[in-house]
Design a protein around this motif. Structure first.
Motif, PDB file in Angstrom:
ATOM      1  N   UNK A 356       0.704  -1.225  -0.065  1.00 54.54           N
ATOM      2  CA  UNK A 356       0.200  -0.044   0.148  1.00 54.54           C
ATOM      3  C   UNK A 356       0.784   1.296  -0.034  1.00 54.54           C
ATOM      4  N   UNK A 357       0.895   2.131   0.923  1.00 55.16           N
ATOM      5  CA  UNK A 357       1.647   3.507   1.072  1.00 55.16           C
ATOM      6  C   UNK A 357       2.737   3.220   2.058  1.00 55.16           C
ATOM      7  N   UNK A 358       2.817   1.874   2.568  1.00 56.15           N
ATOM      8  CA  UNK A 358       3.574   1.961   3.628  1.00 56.15           C
ATOM      9  C   UNK A 358       5.156   1.179   3.056  1.00 56.15           C
ATOM     10  N   UNK A 359       6.368   1.374   3.554  1.00 60.74           N
ATOM     11  CA  UNK A 359       7.598   0.976   2.969  1.00 60.74           C
ATOM     12  C   UNK A 359       8.277   0.182   4.166  1.00 60.74           C
ATOM     13  N   UNK A 360       8.639  -1.107   3.741  1.00 54.39           N
ATOM     14  CA  UNK A 360       9.285  -2.084   4.981  1.00 54.39           C
ATOM     15  C   UNK A 360      10.697  -2.424   4.276  1.00 54.39           C
ATOM     16  N   UNK A 361      11.535  -2.716   5.169  1.00 56.60           N
ATOM     17  CA  UNK A 361      12.864  -3.606   5.071  1.00 56.60           C
ATOM     18  C   UNK A 361      13.001  -4.997   5.500  1.00 56.60           C
ATOM     19  N   UNK A 376       4.356  -7.993  11.963  1.00 58.07           N
ATOM     20  CA  UNK A 376       5.398  -7.314  11.287  1.00 58.07           C
ATOM     21  C   UNK A 376       6.233  -8.195  10.728  1.00 58.07           C
ATOM     22  N   UNK A 377       6.523  -7.874   9.569  1.00 57.57           N
ATOM     23  CA  UNK A 377       7.783  -8.756   8.879  1.00 57.57           C
ATOM     24  C   UNK A 377       8.833  -7.516   8.272  1.00 57.57           C
ATOM     25  N   UNK A 378      10.014  -7.685   9.106  1.00 57.56           N
ATOM     26  CA  UNK A 378      11.010  -6.534   8.916  1.00 57.56           C
ATOM     27  C   UNK A 378      10.884  -5.524   9.673  1.00 57.56           C
ATOM     28  N   UNK A 379      11.540  -4.385   8.987  1.00 54.71           N
ATOM     29  CA  UNK A 379      11.766  -2.986   9.683  1.00 54.71           C
ATOM     30  C   UNK A 379      10.788  -2.090   9.092  1.00 54.71           C
ATOM     31  N   UNK A 380       9.734  -1.331   9.820  1.00 58.31           N
ATOM     32  CA  UNK A 380       8.801  -0.407   9.263  1.00 58.31           C
ATOM     33  C   UNK A 380       9.582   0.801   8.930  1.00 58.31           C
ATOM     34  N   UNK A 381       9.973   1.147   7.506  1.00 63.65           N
ATOM     35  CA  UNK A 381      10.643   2.414   7.246  1.00 63.65           C
ATOM     36  C   UNK A 381       9.861   3.642   7.265  1.00 63.65           C
ATOM     37  N   UNK A 382       8.813   3.613   6.967  1.00 65.22           N
ATOM     38  CA  UNK A 382       7.926   5.004   6.876  1.00 65.22           C
ATOM     39  C   UNK A 382       6.823   4.745   5.704  1.00 65.22           C
ATOM     40  N   UNK A 383       6.187   6.097   5.491  1.00 65.81           N
ATOM     41  CA  UNK A 383       5.049   6.333   4.408  1.00 65.81           C
ATOM     42  C   UNK A 383       5.390   6.871   3.192  1.00 65.81           C
ATOM     43  N   UNK A 384       4.736   6.535   2.221  1.00 67.56           N
ATOM     44  CA  UNK A 384       4.813   7.331   0.886  1.00 67.56           C
ATOM     45  C   UNK A 384       3.719   8.468   1.004  1.00 67.56           C
ATOM     46  N   UNK A 385       4.158   9.574   1.099  1.00 67.03           N
ATOM     47  CA  UNK A 385       3.309  10.912   0.811  1.00 67.03           C
ATOM     48  C   UNK A 385       3.163  11.228  -0.525  1.00 67.03           C
ATOM     49  N   UNK A 386       2.530  12.310  -0.881  1.00 67.68           N
ATOM     50  CA  UNK A 386       2.746  12.823  -2.084  1.00 67.68           C
ATOM     51  C   UNK A 386       4.037  13.587  -2.555  1.00 67.68           C
ATOM     52  N   UNK A 387       4.829  12.756  -3.562  1.00 68.74           N
ATOM     53  CA  UNK A 387       5.830  13.342  -3.935  1.00 68.74           C
ATOM     54  C   UNK A 387       7.039  13.242  -2.841  1.00 68.74           C
ATOM     55  N   UNK A 388       6.839  12.324  -1.757  1.00 69.71           N
ATOM     56  CA  UNK A 388       7.902  12.242  -0.714  1.00 69.71           C
ATOM     57  C   UNK A 388       7.838  11.156   0.043  1.00 69.71           C
ATOM     58  N   UNK A 389       9.044  11.026   1.014  1.00 72.06           N
ATOM     59  CA  UNK A 389       8.750   9.697   2.181  1.00 72.06           C
ATOM     60  C   UNK A 389       8.706  10.360   3.443  1.00 72.06           C
ATOM     61  N   UNK A 390       8.041   9.650   4.196  1.00 73.73           N
ATOM     62  CA  UNK A 390       8.135  10.288   5.577  1.00 73.73           C
ATOM     63  C   UNK A 390       8.464   9.187   6.397  1.00 73.73           C
TER      64      UNK A 390
END
Length: 469
Positions: A356-361, A376-390
């Motif tokens: 979805x809009x979430x990024x995992x390692x 959880x599978x791995x490390x939750x890196x953050x979220x994809x927002x409009x034109x950027x990574x949070x």
């Protein structure tokens, strides 16, 4: 403490303990009049014990049988210290630290903690893996599994899989897979009566027999998931032979490819009693911890080894192919903070996965997760927002000291740290930061606490509401 404390203990429990301990019974009973001890265990994946002793702002004293364990006074509140929020230590009763300290976990191994919540043992073995290999931490209770995940994220453990599953179901996915397994079994909790009086009130003589059946089944599940040549640590926080020597006796009869092995000794340890099991002298290799012989609560430990040699390791895991724009946003963020490495390991783009809009390692180890319920599978890196990574809070805590360039490091007694942990914005002086604007890691004594965004000398707080003090 109330000198009549022994009076709240169930009479049937006292009668059995008198029969078990005989000449030691009076000393055992007197231990209930002594104050309980308080301990913390240093996260050596993030900080050395020597460095911890230099920066800790309250008095600590070494626990003699735990290499990275410390006593602290009852009037101290270590959970309110920024060093705790940076994942530099875990609060744990000293005896409860013992099981994880007695199973030798090496970086790169596959380790299972079967009944892992709230995370005392899982954080210990996860720390020992130092970002390499795989930690599978499971708890059957969803609520407890969430607390487990939080503690593992606080410790900055990236190579994890947190499951919320029945152990017998996991056997199908992980047959003879793990190098090391910890089974801290559900038990009657007799060893914790001094710490939690509610356990004493709820105790019945029948409870041990009921739990013994559950423990035996869990032991079989663990044995089936253990690699040949692997080691399994069984532990309880109870004195009841039905849950201790009897369970181990039964397991060794059912699984003749398992054998007891000796653990690193300590002068306060007591040996297992063959008479409380099937009479085998091998049971002396088990360890019992009694509160009248050590500065801690009651515990039982047994370390077992499976005959044979370990097989080849599993495939390296790979995430799905990253869309070009997603990689661009991540690269821009990593460039902004000056990423050098993550969790003590070089960053591997092949392990990045977007759901979805979430990024995992993903963990560095591939295994079959089909059909398993997990948090959880791995490390939750953050979220994809409009034109950027949070970036996420778990990502901030996965960084070790000096792994990023854009940091703002404050001393442990700086009042701004407390304000940051409450979600407030901070004023930052020009000499306190390398970069003049953008994403930064706010650190305590160089150890990451969380993210913020610097704008004109003001650090906009990115510490999540759910993590705030």
């Amino acid at each position: 403490m109330d000198s009549d404390r022994s009076l709240v203990l169930p009479q049937a429990f006292l009668d059995r303990m008198k029969d078990m301990l005989q000449d030691d019974y009076d000393a055992f009973l007197q231990a209930y009049d002594q104050p309980r001890t308080y301990g913390l265990r240093v996260n050596t994946a993030k900080i050395s014990c020597e460095e911890f002793e230099k920066i800790v702002p309250f008095e600590v004293k070494k626990i003699p049988w735990i290499s990275n364990g410390y006593f602290y006074r009852e009037d101290v509140r270590p959970s309110r210290c920024p060093l705790y929020q940076a994942g530099l230590y875990y609060l744990q009763e000293p005896s409860a630290m013992t099981p994880a300290s007695r199973i030798p976990v090496e970086p790169g191994e596959y380790v299972l903690d079967m009944c892992a919540a709230p995370g005392g043992k899982a954080t210990a073995v996860g720390s020992a893996l130092k970002g390499a290999g795989l930690l599978v931490a499971n708890d059957i209770s969803t609520t407890r599994a969430r607390a487990l995940l939080r503690n593992l994220e606080l410790f900055g453990i990236p190579n994890l899989f947190v499951a919320n599953e029945k152990p017998e179901k996991m056997v199908k996915n992980f047959p003879e897979f793990f190098h090391k397994i910890i089974l801290d079994a559900p038990c009657s909790g007799e060893g914790m009566f001094r710490k939690e009086e509610a356990l004493a009130r709820d105790w019945t003589p029948e409870k041990s027999q009921e739990l013994s059946q559950i423990q035996k089944q869990l032991c079989l599940n663990a044995a089936d998931m253990l690699q040949p040549g692997g080691q399994m640590l069984y532990s309880t926080c109870t004195f009841a032979p039905a849950e201790d020597e009897e369970v181990i006796s039964w397991l060794l009869e059912q699984r003749p490819d398992l054998s007891l092995i000796s653990m690193e000794n300590y002068e306060g340890f007591s040996s297992g009693n063959p008479a409380w099991g099937n009479g085998s002298p091998e049971l002396k290799k088990c360890v019992r911890i009694f509160p009248h012989k050590m500065a801690g609560e009651g515990h039982f430990l047994a370390l077992l080894k499976k005959e044979g040699q370990s097989g080849p390791t599993a495939n390296i895991s790979k995430g799905t192919k990253l869309p070009a724009d997603v990689k661009k946003y991540l690269e821009a963020f990593f460039s902004e903070i000056g990423l050098n490495s993550l969790g003590g390991q070089p960053f591997d783009w092949n392990r990045v996965e977007v759901r979805a809009d979430k990024v995992y390692y993903l963990p560095p180890v591939s295994c079959s997760l089909r059909g398993l319920t997990f948090l959880r599978n791995g490390l939750y890196l953050g979220d994809l927002k409009k034109n950027r990574f949070e970036p996420s809070q778990p990502l901030a805590l996965a960084f070790r000291k000096d792994e990023a360039e854009a940091i703002i490091s404050l001393p442990v007694d700086d009042p701004r740290l407390e304000r940051y942990l409450k979600g407030e914005t901070l004023t930052i002086l020009p000499e306190e930061t390398v970069h003049t604007k953008g994403w930064h890691l706010l650190c305590v004594e160089g150890y990451p606490l969380g993210f913020g965004k610097l704008v004109n000398g003001t650090l906009k707080n990115k510490y999540p509401a759910g993590w705030r003090a």
